[in-house]
Design an enzyme around this catalytic site. Structure first.
Site, PDB file in Angstrom:
ATOM      1  N   GLY A 245       0.749  -1.200   0.005  1.00  0.00           N
ATOM      2  CA  GLY A 245      -0.013  -0.021  -0.073  1.00  0.00           C
ATOM      3  C   GLY A 245       0.867   1.572   0.040  1.00  0.00           C
ATOM      4  O   GLY A 245       1.921   1.151   0.326  1.00  0.00           O
ATOM      5  N   CYS A 246       0.358   2.339  -0.433  1.00  0.00           N
ATOM      6  CA  CYS A 246       1.280   3.616  -0.578  1.00  0.00           C
ATOM      7  C   CYS A 246       1.690   4.036   0.503  1.00  0.00           C
ATOM      8  O   CYS A 246       2.768   4.475   0.986  1.00  0.00           O
ATOM      9  CB  CYS A 246       0.327   4.584  -1.571  1.00  0.00           C
ATOM     10  SG  CYS A 246      -1.368   5.123  -0.505  1.00  0.00           S
TER      11      CYS A 246
END
Length: 317
Positions: A114-115
């Site tokens: 995930g970012c």
């Protein structure tokens, strides 16, 4: 020989980015499904099983359905949703973590981080491995992110005619205040923490770029480590990395009259780590593009490794 690639979810933010970055490559054939049939299970199954590499750029439930449709044992999957990120049967795609590159090269099932998790893990994991940060440290963190991190809905929210009339969209907005953000499980698992951090993301009125911040207090660290000690560990850990750079200690020269510049890594696959400190206060910040190292860039970096290419092929450093 060209490798066949299918992007399941080709019309979403990450899918479009991956398509744009791969479309000019001579070694890749991007398989394109008719937009009108992109939700047709039989049609998707055909492309999923024809491809050498499948990128899943879908909501979690749809990503799980796509995995069930894959029957070809030679099809390798790169998943960009939060589904499977903590599934130990899937490889977690951060090549810069020690021991991860070899696992990525041989992976048949891989999850792109995930970012928010990307910057967090890259800052925390080396400190835990070095014994500077204890695994049960009550860690807090916060991120400032551009609205494109929310995908198509976030972009449409900010880039439409009603934006000017909305006072709320013009200022930064805290969210996920119930502390159930979908990145939390992977942030704890792959950083090495025993407990999930207290994480507050903040969405702001600009398109892309993340600054992930972690404050530490040296007086409750096991070795009473200083900010300079933290910087030394991180700099040594990433000294040979192409895309992760630890910037000079207490980098006043990289600030804009004392202000941190969030978007300097936009449109690249680069992630930069900064360490600031005073007395017992330590502040670590990573900046990167949520659409680059935080999404499509990381996906392509992993694909390059899986296919035996130079991992930076086609990526902006």
């Amino acid at each position: 020989m060209k490798h066949k690639v299918f992007i399941d979810g080709q019309e979403g933010t990450t899918g479009l980015q991956i398509y744009e970055e791969l479309s000019g490559r001579q070694d890749i054939e991007v398989l394109r499904i008719d937009s009108a049939r992109r939700k047709d299970k039989d049609e998707r199954s055909h492309y999923l099983n024809e491809a050498d590499i499948v990128f899943l750029c879908l909501p979690d439930s749809a990503a799980k359905e796509s995995v069930e449709l894959v029957r070809n044992p030679k099809t390798r999957i790169i998943n960009s949703s939060s589904a499977f990120r903590t599934d130990q049967r899937w490889v977690y795609g951060i090549p810069e973590l020690k021991g991860h590159r070899e696992a990525i090269r041989s992976a048949s099932r891989l999850s792109v981080p995930g970012c928010h998790a990307t910057g967090f893990i890259l800052m925390v994991r080396p400190l835990i491995e070095a014994g500077i940060l204890q695994r049960d440290y009550p860690l807090t963190c916060y991120s400032i992110t551009g609205y494109s991190g929310a995908g198509r809905s976030g972009i449409e929210e900010y880039e439409n005619e009603s934006f000017a009339a909305s006072k709320q969209l013009h200022v930064p907005r805290h969210y996920a205040l119930q502390h159930q953000h979908k990145h939390l499980p992977e942030m704890a698992l792959y950083s090495g923490l025993e407990f999930e951090p207290l994480f507050t993301p903040i969405k702001a009125n600009y398109a892309q770029g993340i600054a992930m911040s972690i404050p530490l207090l040296s007086r409750i660290l096991p070795q009473d480590s200083t900010a300079a000690d933290v910087h030394e560990v991180l700099a040594e850990y990433y000294e040979s990395e192409r895309f992760v750079k630890v910037m000079p200690y207490d980098s006043e020269a990289y600030l804009d009259e004392g202000h941190f510049k969030i978007t300097e890594c936009n449109n690249t696959n680069r992630l930069e780590i900064f360490v600031f400190g005073h007395k017992d206060k330590i502040h670590i910040i990573s900046r990167y593009d949520n659409l680059g190292k935080g999404a499509s860039g990381a996906a392509i970096q992993n694909m390059n490794l899986m296919l035996g290419f130079d991992e930076g092929y086609g990526l902006e450093n």
